[in-house]
Enzyme design. Structure first.
Site, PDB file in Angstrom:
ATOM      1  N   THR A  13       0.831  -1.201   0.000  1.00 59.76           N
ATOM      2  CA  THR A  13       0.000   0.000   0.000  1.00 59.76           C
ATOM      3  C   THR A  13       0.866   1.251   0.000  1.00 59.76           C
ATOM      4  O   THR A  13       1.916   1.267   0.634  1.00 59.76           O
ATOM      5  CB  THR A  13      -0.857  -0.009   1.283  1.00 59.76           C
ATOM      6  OG1 THR A  13      -1.723  -1.130   1.214  1.00 59.76           O
ATOM      7  CG2 THR A  13      -1.652   1.255   1.465  1.00 59.76           C
ATOM      8  N   GLY A  16      -3.593  -6.534   6.316  1.00 59.33           N
ATOM      9  CA  GLY A  16      -4.570  -5.629   6.896  1.00 59.33           C
ATOM     10  C   GLY A  16      -5.328  -6.200   8.078  1.00 59.33           C
ATOM     11  O   GLY A  16      -5.652  -5.481   9.028  1.00 59.33           O
ATOM     12  N   THR A  33       0.968  -0.433   6.593  1.00 60.68           N
ATOM     13  CA  THR A  33       0.917  -1.286   5.415  1.00 60.68           C
ATOM     14  C   THR A  33       1.200  -2.713   5.867  1.00 60.68           C
ATOM     15  O   THR A  33       1.721  -2.937   6.952  1.00 60.68           O
ATOM     16  CB  THR A  33       1.945  -0.832   4.356  1.00 60.68           C
ATOM     17  OG1 THR A  33       1.881  -1.701   3.219  1.00 60.68           O
ATOM     18  CG2 THR A  33       3.361  -0.846   4.904  1.00 60.68           C
ATOM     19  N   GLY A  34       0.833  -3.650   5.012  1.00 61.51           N
ATOM     20  CA  GLY A  34       1.035  -5.048   5.369  1.00 61.51           C
ATOM     21  C   GLY A  34      -0.294  -5.769   5.481  1.00 61.51           C
ATOM     22  O   GLY A  34      -1.309  -5.295   4.956  1.00 61.51           O
ATOM     23  N   ARG A  68     -13.659  -8.669   0.183  1.00 60.40           N
ATOM     24  CA  ARG A  68     -12.758  -8.426   1.320  1.00 60.40           C
ATOM     25  C   ARG A  68     -12.350  -6.947   1.358  1.00 60.40           C
ATOM     26  O   ARG A  68     -11.971  -6.347   0.365  1.00 60.40           O
ATOM     27  CB  ARG A  68     -11.519  -9.302   1.180  1.00 60.40           C
ATOM     28  CG  ARG A  68     -10.510  -9.167   2.324  1.00 60.40           C
ATOM     29  CD  ARG A  68      -9.388  -8.204   1.997  1.00 60.40           C
ATOM     30  NE  ARG A  68      -8.311  -8.246   2.984  1.00 60.40           N
ATOM     31  CZ  ARG A  68      -7.284  -7.410   2.997  1.00 60.40           C
ATOM     32  NH1 ARG A  68      -7.187  -6.469   2.079  1.00 60.40           N
ATOM     33  NH2 ARG A  68      -6.360  -7.501   3.905  1.00 60.40           N
ATOM     34  N   VAL A  69     -12.405  -6.382   2.547  1.00 58.82           N
ATOM     35  CA  VAL A  69     -11.924  -5.028   2.776  1.00 58.82           C
ATOM     36  C   VAL A  69     -10.821  -5.125   3.820  1.00 58.82           C
ATOM     37  O   VAL A  69     -10.988  -5.789   4.847  1.00 58.82           O
ATOM     38  CB  VAL A  69     -13.077  -4.112   3.261  1.00 58.82           C
ATOM     39  CG1 VAL A  69     -12.544  -2.776   3.735  1.00 58.82           C
ATOM     40  CG2 VAL A  69     -14.095  -3.917   2.140  1.00 58.82           C
ATOM     41  N   GLY A  70      -9.693  -4.483   3.553  1.00 57.32           N
ATOM     42  CA  GLY A  70      -8.575  -4.542   4.498  1.00 57.32           C
ATOM     43  C   GLY A  70      -8.569  -3.357   5.449  1.00 57.32           C
ATOM     44  O   GLY A  70      -9.596  -2.720   5.693  1.00 57.32           O
ATOM     45  N   ASP A  71      -7.401  -3.073   5.965  1.00 52.07           N
ATOM     46  CA  ASP A  71      -7.257  -1.953   6.907  1.00 52.07           C
ATOM     47  C   ASP A  71      -7.282  -0.595   6.195  1.00 52.07           C
ATOM     48  O   ASP A  71      -7.576   0.430   6.821  1.00 52.07           O
ATOM     49  CB  ASP A  71      -5.925  -2.080   7.657  1.00 52.07           C
ATOM     50  CG  ASP A  71      -4.734  -2.025   6.702  1.00 52.07           C
ATOM     51  OD1 ASP A  71      -4.729  -2.793   5.711  1.00 52.07           O
ATOM     52  OD2 ASP A  71      -3.819  -1.209   6.920  1.00 52.07           O
TER      53      ASP A  71
HETATM   54  N1  ASP Z   1      -2.789  -3.269   4.072  1.00 51.04           N
HETATM   55  C1  ASP Z   1      -3.236  -3.693   2.773  1.00 51.04           C
HETATM   56  C2  ASP Z   1      -4.397  -4.630   2.909  1.00 51.04           C
HETATM   57  O1  ASP Z   1      -4.426  -5.434   3.808  1.00 51.04           O
HETATM   58  C3  ASP Z   1      -2.190  -4.375   1.991  1.00 51.04           C
HETATM   59  C4  ASP Z   1      -0.897  -3.617   1.849  1.00 51.04           C
HETATM   60  O2  ASP Z   1      -0.465  -2.895   2.710  1.00 51.04           O
HETATM   61  O3  ASP Z   1      -0.297  -3.731   0.805  1.00 51.04           O
HETATM   62  O4  ASP Z   1      -5.256  -4.597   2.065  1.00 51.04           O
END
Ligand code: ASP
Length: 322
Positions: A183, A237, A234-235, A211-214
């Site tokens: 992200t 989520g 990031t990472g 799916r929805v992430g952070d």
């Molecule tokens: N945080 C993002 C998610 O989980 C992924 C990312 O950071 O690349 O959707």
């Protein structure tokens, strides 16, 4: 015993990058920088900062700086983790999440948005033009179109070919620092001392449809408190949501931790809550209202791009695990 910040591993120089004219440093420094500052996640943070910086240097607002900066990454068809060219979900749909927040706790977000190249600007419109904080799915798309955003196909030929290849095994296994999560999040402090942040992503590669992430969740991927500082994430989520990651970082800064200490403590919290989970990469970056920056991650490989009047570098975040 829990590792404290001193136990975080610092790695060497950033290598293999074409970063003409940029210095690379090995850790987040805790110096106080004067004047405007912008920091952004991963190597593509350099691209984003290159657009944000002239806005800040010219006396522009931190909100404009972060929005305009991350838009460049959204438009890059070669970036497989954000906007155009983003990796699709397992049904072949590119679905986008984004949010934005200013120094005054105003914020806007979009989740599960399709066919719109600039979710960050739609998020800003949600903040400025609606009584709500988040719009999702078909409603977010309808709002974007009403606001004049053009419809655009986001799945590239390469994205489609890679997805078809993935379908052969259909294994969903987030990997550390391998193109399936990266992200772009940016935080800025402008010449008038106001903070803002922005976060935008296509989410985890080959996630479940819906799916929805952070990334669109204020407090998880992004949090700004004009009295304290700002943080973004990031990472993976799901792990970030579970600990309200970015809000946690800002609250720890409020209690007196430096940005780097606060990021490290949030990573440690995630490690504590996911003891049996391997290969879980998360990274945080933070910026205090006084101009101190910091970053930390679970595994090596996470970088933070820093730009101010006196610095232009890419920092390897200290990591908890080797
Ligand atoms: N945080 C993002 C998610 O989980 C992924 C990312 O950071 O690349 O959707």
């Amino acid at each position: 015993m829990k590792k404290d910040r001193r136990s975080f591993i610092r790695t060497g120089m950033v290598g293999g990058l074409s970063l003409a004219g940029m210095a690379c440093s090995s850790s987040a420094q805790e110096e106080t920088m004067q004047g405007p500052i912008v920091v952004a996640t991963w190597d593509h943070g350099v691209q984003s900062n290159a657009v944000s910086w002239p806005i800040l240097a010219g006396g522009g607002s931190s909100l404009d700086a972060v929005e305009q900066g991350v838009r460049v990454v959204e438009s890059d068809p070669n970036g497989t983790t954000v906007g155009l060219g983003g990796t699709p979900d397992r049904e072949g749909k590119v679905t986008l999440d984004a949010c934005i927040m200013n120094h005054d706790s105003q914020c806007g977000a979009v989740a599960f948005l399709q066919d719109i190249e600039h979710p960050i600007s739609v998020a800003r419109k949600v903040m400025e033009e609606t009584p709500h904080v988040m719009l999702a799915g078909a409603g977010a798309y309808q709002f974007a179109r009403e606001q004049g955003f053009p419809k655009r196909k986001l799945l590239t030929e390469k994205g489609e070919a890679d997805w078809k290849e993935w379908l052969k095994t259909s294994q969903y296994k987030p990997k550390v620092n391998v193109e399936n999560h990266d992200t772009i999040s940016a935080l800025a402090l402008d010449a008038s001392g106001q903070l803002a942040g922005a976060c935008t992503t296509s989410g985890m590669a080959y996630k479940m449809h819906g799916r929805v992430g952070d990334s669109p969740i204020i407090g998880a991927s992004l949090f700004v408190d004009g009295d304290v500082g700002a943080a973004c994430a990031t990472g993976v989520g799901e792990a970030i949501i579970r600990v309200a990651g970015s809000a946690l970082v800002v609250e720890l800064m409020r209690q007196g931790l430096s940005p780097e200490e606060a990021c490290a403590a949030a990573v440690q919290r995630i490690a504590d809550k996911h003891k049996s989970v391997e290969d879980l990469q998360v990274g945080f970056i933070a910026l205090s209202k006084n101009g101190v920056v910091g970053a930390a991650s679970m595994y090596p490989g996470f970088t933070m791009a820093v730009q101010s009047a006196t610095r232009s570098d890419l920092v390897n975040a200290p990591s908890l695990k080797g």
